[in-house]
Write an enzyme that holds these catalytic residues in place. Structure first.
Site, PDB file in Angstrom:
ATOM      1  N   ASN A   9       1.125  -1.384   0.016  1.00  0.00           N
ATOM      2  CA  ASN A   9       0.022   0.071   0.111  1.00  0.00           C
ATOM      3  C   ASN A   9       0.998   1.104  -0.035  1.00  0.00           C
ATOM      4  O   ASN A   9       1.545   1.590   1.124  1.00  0.00           O
ATOM      5  CB  ASN A   9      -1.079  -0.028   1.282  1.00  0.00           C
ATOM      6  CG  ASN A   9      -1.781   1.185   1.282  1.00  0.00           C
ATOM      7  OD1 ASN A   9      -1.427   2.000   0.884  1.00  0.00           O
ATOM      8  ND2 ASN A   9      -3.102   0.796   1.898  1.00  0.00           N
ATOM      9  N   LYS A  12       0.493   3.627   2.571  1.00  0.00           N
ATOM     10  CA  LYS A  12       1.281   3.544   3.949  1.00  0.00           C
ATOM     11  C   LYS A  12       2.577   3.589   3.882  1.00  0.00           C
ATOM     12  O   LYS A  12       3.234   4.248   4.810  1.00  0.00           O
ATOM     13  CB  LYS A  12       1.184   1.937   4.484  1.00  0.00           C
ATOM     14  CG  LYS A  12      -0.344   1.511   4.718  1.00  0.00           C
ATOM     15  CD  LYS A  12      -0.075  -0.167   5.120  1.00  0.00           C
ATOM     16  CE  LYS A  12      -1.443  -0.780   5.688  1.00  0.00           C
ATOM     17  NZ  LYS A  12      -1.166  -2.028   5.844  1.00  0.00           N
ATOM     18  N   ASP A  69      -0.625  -4.442  10.011  1.00  0.00           N
ATOM     19  CA  ASP A  69      -1.898  -4.722   9.447  1.00  0.00           C
ATOM     20  C   ASP A  69      -2.915  -3.630  10.278  1.00  0.00           C
ATOM     21  O   ASP A  69      -2.920  -3.256  11.549  1.00  0.00           O
ATOM     22  CB  ASP A  69      -2.425  -6.028   9.714  1.00  0.00           C
ATOM     23  CG  ASP A  69      -3.455  -6.559   9.102  1.00  0.00           C
ATOM     24  OD1 ASP A  69      -3.481  -6.676   7.872  1.00  0.00           O
ATOM     25  OD2 ASP A  69      -4.770  -6.656   9.679  1.00  0.00           O
ATOM     26  N   SER A  70      -3.757  -2.994   9.686  1.00  0.00           N
ATOM     27  CA  SER A  70      -4.457  -1.769  10.321  1.00  0.00           C
ATOM     28  C   SER A  70      -5.883  -1.986   9.504  1.00  0.00           C
ATOM     29  O   SER A  70      -6.347  -2.366   8.672  1.00  0.00           O
ATOM     30  CB  SER A  70      -3.971  -0.678   9.877  1.00  0.00           C
ATOM     31  OG  SER A  70      -3.299  -0.521   8.425  1.00  0.00           O
ATOM     32  N   PHE A 157      -5.966   9.111   3.185  1.00  0.00           N
ATOM     33  CA  PHE A 157      -6.301   7.620   2.139  1.00  0.00           C
ATOM     34  C   PHE A 157      -7.564   7.176   2.882  1.00  0.00           C
ATOM     35  O   PHE A 157      -7.891   7.227   4.119  1.00  0.00           O
ATOM     36  CB  PHE A 157      -4.889   6.854   1.836  1.00  0.00           C
ATOM     37  CG  PHE A 157      -4.551   6.095   2.733  1.00  0.00           C
ATOM     38  CD1 PHE A 157      -3.625   6.804   3.887  1.00  0.00           C
ATOM     39  CD2 PHE A 157      -4.896   4.816   2.797  1.00  0.00           C
ATOM     40  CE1 PHE A 157      -3.102   5.563   5.002  1.00  0.00           C
ATOM     41  CE2 PHE A 157      -4.179   3.786   3.851  1.00  0.00           C
ATOM     42  CZ  PHE A 157      -3.500   4.264   4.914  1.00  0.00           C
ATOM     43  N   TYR A 159     -10.257   5.239   4.553  1.00  0.00           N
ATOM     44  CA  TYR A 159     -11.480   5.844   5.347  1.00  0.00           C
ATOM     45  C   TYR A 159     -11.273   7.116   5.976  1.00  0.00           C
ATOM     46  O   TYR A 159     -12.183   7.568   6.763  1.00  0.00           O
ATOM     47  CB  TYR A 159     -11.884   4.659   6.162  1.00  0.00           C
ATOM     48  CG  TYR A 159     -12.162   3.315   5.796  1.00  0.00           C
ATOM     49  CD1 TYR A 159     -13.542   3.097   5.482  1.00  0.00           C
ATOM     50  CD2 TYR A 159     -11.342   2.385   5.781  1.00  0.00           C
ATOM     51  CE1 TYR A 159     -13.899   1.817   4.750  1.00  0.00           C
ATOM     52  CE2 TYR A 159     -11.527   1.081   5.012  1.00  0.00           C
ATOM     53  CZ  TYR A 159     -12.954   0.919   4.601  1.00  0.00           C
ATOM     54  OH  TYR A 159     -13.204  -0.427   4.030  1.00  0.00           O
ATOM     55  N   LYS A 179      -2.524  14.576  10.905  1.00  0.00           N
ATOM     56  CA  LYS A 179      -2.760  13.247  11.017  1.00  0.00           C
ATOM     57  C   LYS A 179      -1.851  12.511  11.872  1.00  0.00           C
ATOM     58  O   LYS A 179      -2.115  11.594  12.783  1.00  0.00           O
ATOM     59  CB  LYS A 179      -3.300  12.665   9.761  1.00  0.00           C
ATOM     60  CG  LYS A 179      -3.475  11.200   9.762  1.00  0.00           C
ATOM     61  CD  LYS A 179      -3.699  10.547   8.488  1.00  0.00           C
ATOM     62  CE  LYS A 179      -3.944   8.976   8.568  1.00  0.00           C
ATOM     63  NZ  LYS A 179      -4.081   8.172   7.508  1.00  0.00           N
ATOM     64  N   HIS A 184      -3.039   6.268  14.657  1.00  0.00           N
ATOM     65  CA  HIS A 184      -2.837   4.708  14.765  1.00  0.00           C
ATOM     66  C   HIS A 184      -1.418   4.438  14.348  1.00  0.00           C
ATOM     67  O   HIS A 184      -0.767   3.791  15.393  1.00  0.00           O
ATOM     68  CB  HIS A 184      -4.058   3.827  14.434  1.00  0.00           C
ATOM     69  CG  HIS A 184      -4.094   3.997  12.880  1.00  0.00           C
ATOM     70  ND1 HIS A 184      -4.422   5.292  12.356  1.00  0.00           N
ATOM     71  CD2 HIS A 184      -4.273   3.309  11.979  1.00  0.00           C
ATOM     72  CE1 HIS A 184      -4.517   5.112  11.049  1.00  0.00           C
ATOM     73  NE2 HIS A 184      -4.601   3.757  10.638  1.00  0.00           N
TER      74      HIS A 184
END
Ligand code: ITT
Length: 200
Positions: A9, A12, A69-70, A157, A159, A179, A184
Site C-alpha cells: 500500500n 502506508k 495490519d490496520s 487515504f 477511510y 494526522k 494509529h
C-alpha cells in the site's frame, strides 16, 4: 542497517517513511522485490496478520522487515470492517462505495450514522518487526473517533474522509500534516522507532 517496509500500500509507505525519517536505517521497499507475491491475509486479528506478513517478507527477502495490519473498527457494526477494511465490499470497490455501504449498515442498525448515534470508532495499527524466522518486536497503535455524518476532506487515504477526530473537530482527511501526530500508525511507528534506536 537496512529496514524493509513490507507493504503493498503506497499510502502506508508514504506515511511510514515520514514517521521513521529520524532513524539511521536505509529504508527499502517491496519495489526491490517485484517477484515476491503478497501473502493471503487469513488472520482473525490485526496482530496475527501483521506477524504473518512480517515473517513472510522477512523469509522471502532476508531483510530486517516491518509489516503492519490496520483498519477501521466501528462499535455499532461490531468492529466491522476491521481486518477486512481493505477488502470491504470487494477488493475493487471504491472508497465512496465502501462509505455508502457503511452508512447503509449503520442505518440498518437503526442509527443515523451520526457520531453520537453510531457510537465510537477507531483506527487500529498492529506492527510486527521480524528477522529470519523470529518476531523481534510488536506494538499496536489506536486513534479513537467516530463516523462523520458524511465524507469530508481529500487528504490522507482509505477511510480518512469518514473518520471524525473530535479533538480536531475534523475528519482525518481534513487534518493534513496533523494526522501523523495522533494517528494509529503514528503511535505504533513511534514505538517501533524507539525500539530500533535502543536495540540496533
Ligand atoms: P498491505 O497488507 O500490503 O500492507 P493493505 O492496504 O492490504 O496493504 P491492510 O490489509 O492492513 O493493508 O488494510 C488496511 C486498510 O485499512 C487500508 O487499505 C484502509 O482501507 C484502512 N486503513 C488503514 N489505515 C488507514 C488510515 O490511516 N486511514 C484510512 N484508512 C486506513
Amino acid at each position: 542497517m537496512r529496514l524493509l517496509i513490507a507493504t503493498t500500500n503506497q499510502n502506508k509507505v508514504r506515511e511510514i517513511r515520514q514517521l521513521l525519517d529520524r532513524i539511521p536505517f536505509d529504508i527499502v521497499t517491496l519495489a526491490e522485490w517485484p517477484l515476491v507475491a503478497a501473502p493471503e491475509e487469513t488472520g482473525l486479528t490485526f496482530e496475527e496478520n501483521a506477524r504473518a506478513k512480517a515473517l513472510y517478507y522477512a523469509a522471502a527477502t532476508g531483510e530486517l522487515t516491518v509489516a503492519e495490519d490496520s483498519g477501521l473498527a466501528i462499535d455499532a457494526l461490531d468492529g466491522a470492517p476491521g481486518v477486512e477494511s481493505a477488502r470491504f465490499g470487494g477488493a475493487d470497490t471504491s472508497y465512496p462505495d465502501k462509505f455508502e455501504r457503511i452508512y447503509e449498515a449503520l442505518r440498518a442498525k437503526g442509527t443515523s450514522g451520526l457520531s453520537e448515534d453510531a457510537g465510537g470508532a477507531r483506527f487500529v495499527c498492529a506492527v510486527a518487526l521480524a528477522k529470519g524466522a523470529r518476531v523481534l518486536f510488536e506494538t499496536r497503535g489506536t486513534v479513537e473517533g467516530s463516523i462523520a455524518p458524511m465524507p469530508r476532506g481529500d487528504g490522507g487515504f482509505g477511510y480518512d474522509p469518514i473518520f471524525f477526530y473530535p479533538p480536531y473537530g475534523q475528519t482525518l482527511a481534513e487534518a493534513g500534516d496533523r494526522k501523523a501526530a495522533v494517528s494509529h500508525r503514528g503511535e505504533a511507528f513511534r514505538a517501533l522507532a524507539a525500539f530500533l534506536q535502543s536495540h540496533f
